[in-house]
Design an enzyme around this catalytic site. Sequence first.
Site, PDB file in Angstrom:
ATOM      1  N   ASP A 155      -1.338   6.530   6.322  1.00  0.00           N
ATOM      2  CA  ASP A 155      -2.480   5.678   5.981  1.00  0.00           C
ATOM      3  C   ASP A 155      -2.665   4.690   7.122  1.00  0.00           C
ATOM      4  O   ASP A 155      -1.818   3.831   7.353  1.00  0.00           O
ATOM      5  CB  ASP A 155      -2.153   4.962   4.661  1.00  0.00           C
ATOM      6  CG  ASP A 155      -3.177   3.902   4.264  1.00  0.00           C
ATOM      7  OD1 ASP A 155      -4.167   3.713   4.987  1.00  0.00           O
ATOM      8  OD2 ASP A 155      -2.969   3.273   3.204  1.00  0.00           O
ATOM      9  N   LYS A 160     -12.029  -1.610   6.398  1.00  0.00           N
ATOM     10  CA  LYS A 160     -11.178  -2.567   7.086  1.00  0.00           C
ATOM     11  C   LYS A 160     -11.650  -2.747   8.533  1.00  0.00           C
ATOM     12  O   LYS A 160     -11.869  -3.843   8.970  1.00  0.00           O
ATOM     13  CB  LYS A 160      -9.715  -2.109   7.063  1.00  0.00           C
ATOM     14  CG  LYS A 160      -9.177  -1.813   5.659  1.00  0.00           C
ATOM     15  CD  LYS A 160      -9.132  -3.048   4.772  1.00  0.00           C
ATOM     16  CE  LYS A 160      -9.075  -2.759   3.282  1.00  0.00           C
ATOM     17  NZ  LYS A 160      -7.960  -1.997   2.807  1.00  0.00           N
ATOM     18  N   TRP A 196       0.806  -1.226   0.000  1.00  0.00           N
ATOM     19  CA  TRP A 196       0.000   0.000   0.000  1.00  0.00           C
ATOM     20  C   TRP A 196       0.835   1.270   0.000  1.00  0.00           C
ATOM     21  O   TRP A 196       0.448   2.269  -0.606  1.00  0.00           O
ATOM     22  CB  TRP A 196      -1.002  -0.011   1.156  1.00  0.00           C
ATOM     23  CG  TRP A 196      -2.055  -1.054   0.951  1.00  0.00           C
ATOM     24  CD1 TRP A 196      -2.268  -2.173   1.719  1.00  0.00           C
ATOM     25  CD2 TRP A 196      -3.026  -1.125  -0.113  1.00  0.00           C
ATOM     26  NE1 TRP A 196      -3.298  -2.918   1.200  1.00  0.00           N
ATOM     27  CE2 TRP A 196      -3.786  -2.304   0.080  1.00  0.00           C
ATOM     28  CE3 TRP A 196      -3.326  -0.309  -1.205  1.00  0.00           C
ATOM     29  CZ2 TRP A 196      -4.826  -2.682  -0.775  1.00  0.00           C
ATOM     30  CZ3 TRP A 196      -4.355  -0.684  -2.055  1.00  0.00           C
ATOM     31  CH2 TRP A 196      -5.093  -1.851  -1.842  1.00  0.00           C
TER      32      TRP A 196
END
Length: 360
Positions: free
Chosen positions: A171, A195, A101
């Site tokens: 993030d 998530k 990511w």
Amino acid sequence: MSRVFNFSAGPAVLPEEVLRTAQAELLEYKNSGMSVMEMSHRSKDFEDILDQAESDLRTLMNIPDNYKVLFLQGGGCTQFAMIPMNLMKNKSADYIITGNWSKKAAQEAEIFGIVNKIASSEDKNFSYVPDLSDLNISENADYVYICQNETIHGTTIRKLPNTKGKILVADLSSMFLSEPVDVSKYGVLWGGVQKNVGPAGVTIVIIREDLIYDDVLPFTPTMLKYKTHSDNKSLYNTPPCFNIYVCGLVFKWLLKLGGTEAMKKINEEKAKILYDFLDSSKIFHGTVEKKDRSFMNIPFVTGNKELDAEFINAATNAGLKNLKGHRTVGGMRASLYNAMPVEGVKALVEFMADFEKGHI
Ligand SMILES: *Cc1c(COP(=O)(O)O)cnc(C)c1O
């Protein structure tokens, strides 16, 4: 009805209590005569939902007054572009690459300016977090970027990088509200909610007020300026009303449980059950260096692809779902988000122990 233990990395398990409340209120929210799905986003009922969600999130995360909370769309991947578009004044930023990511975020930022990759753990397939205490921070970097919990590779940055005065952008998608964080250490922190917080379709951005600029990169669309959403309290256009409402229910659930401090204890306990088993197992082992292991996403392998597949298949049949690892790591991955009950982890470990007995 039979609910399984769902170890999906996202969209992921939600608290049953929250789903039941949403179910009970589905046809008629309070005394409105309609569902939240059917309401105007300008209605008093929805404004209250949004205000309450923000206020509960502020309590949960102890968000200082000089930070704005934005409820946005476009998922995590849109933030990969919004961050450089809004913050890259010098057209330069430093990225720390600890997994899939952060790597993707860096690639997207390269569209907009110079991206300096100041640290990376790609040499060992992102199985650890590099030392971040004394990095070569670029003089004109507009910010330093991290993905604090790498969902696919299963690492967590436990000690924030020394950014030498530069703004930290993070993030937190797959660890949002899983433990306390000190918001004041970040310039911007954000997370896609699917998530750990709610249904896909909402991204929460927490941004320090002085970083909400008017003069963003040229050609930045109105919808991609933080200022647009900040000036309009996340109501510039139609927000994902129902999804924000469900996030709000999750915030209430967390507050009732005792907030992020209490959640952290539970999450540590759950992760320990699985890690302890992995460390003593003869056929399963974790893929991440111990000091950098995530409490949320736990990848593990047997080292034998056929055996992995056999295990995943058997586990699925036993009601332990979505344990297949990401294709870049292979093997298995158990995501133990806030809403995964401790019973789910115990059931998984018991199943693994039984499977092991049959395979040594
Ligand atoms: C899932 C995930 C993303 C991407 O989110 P989308 O909403 O699918 O764009 C970004 N960062 C992290 C850490 C993630 O886990």
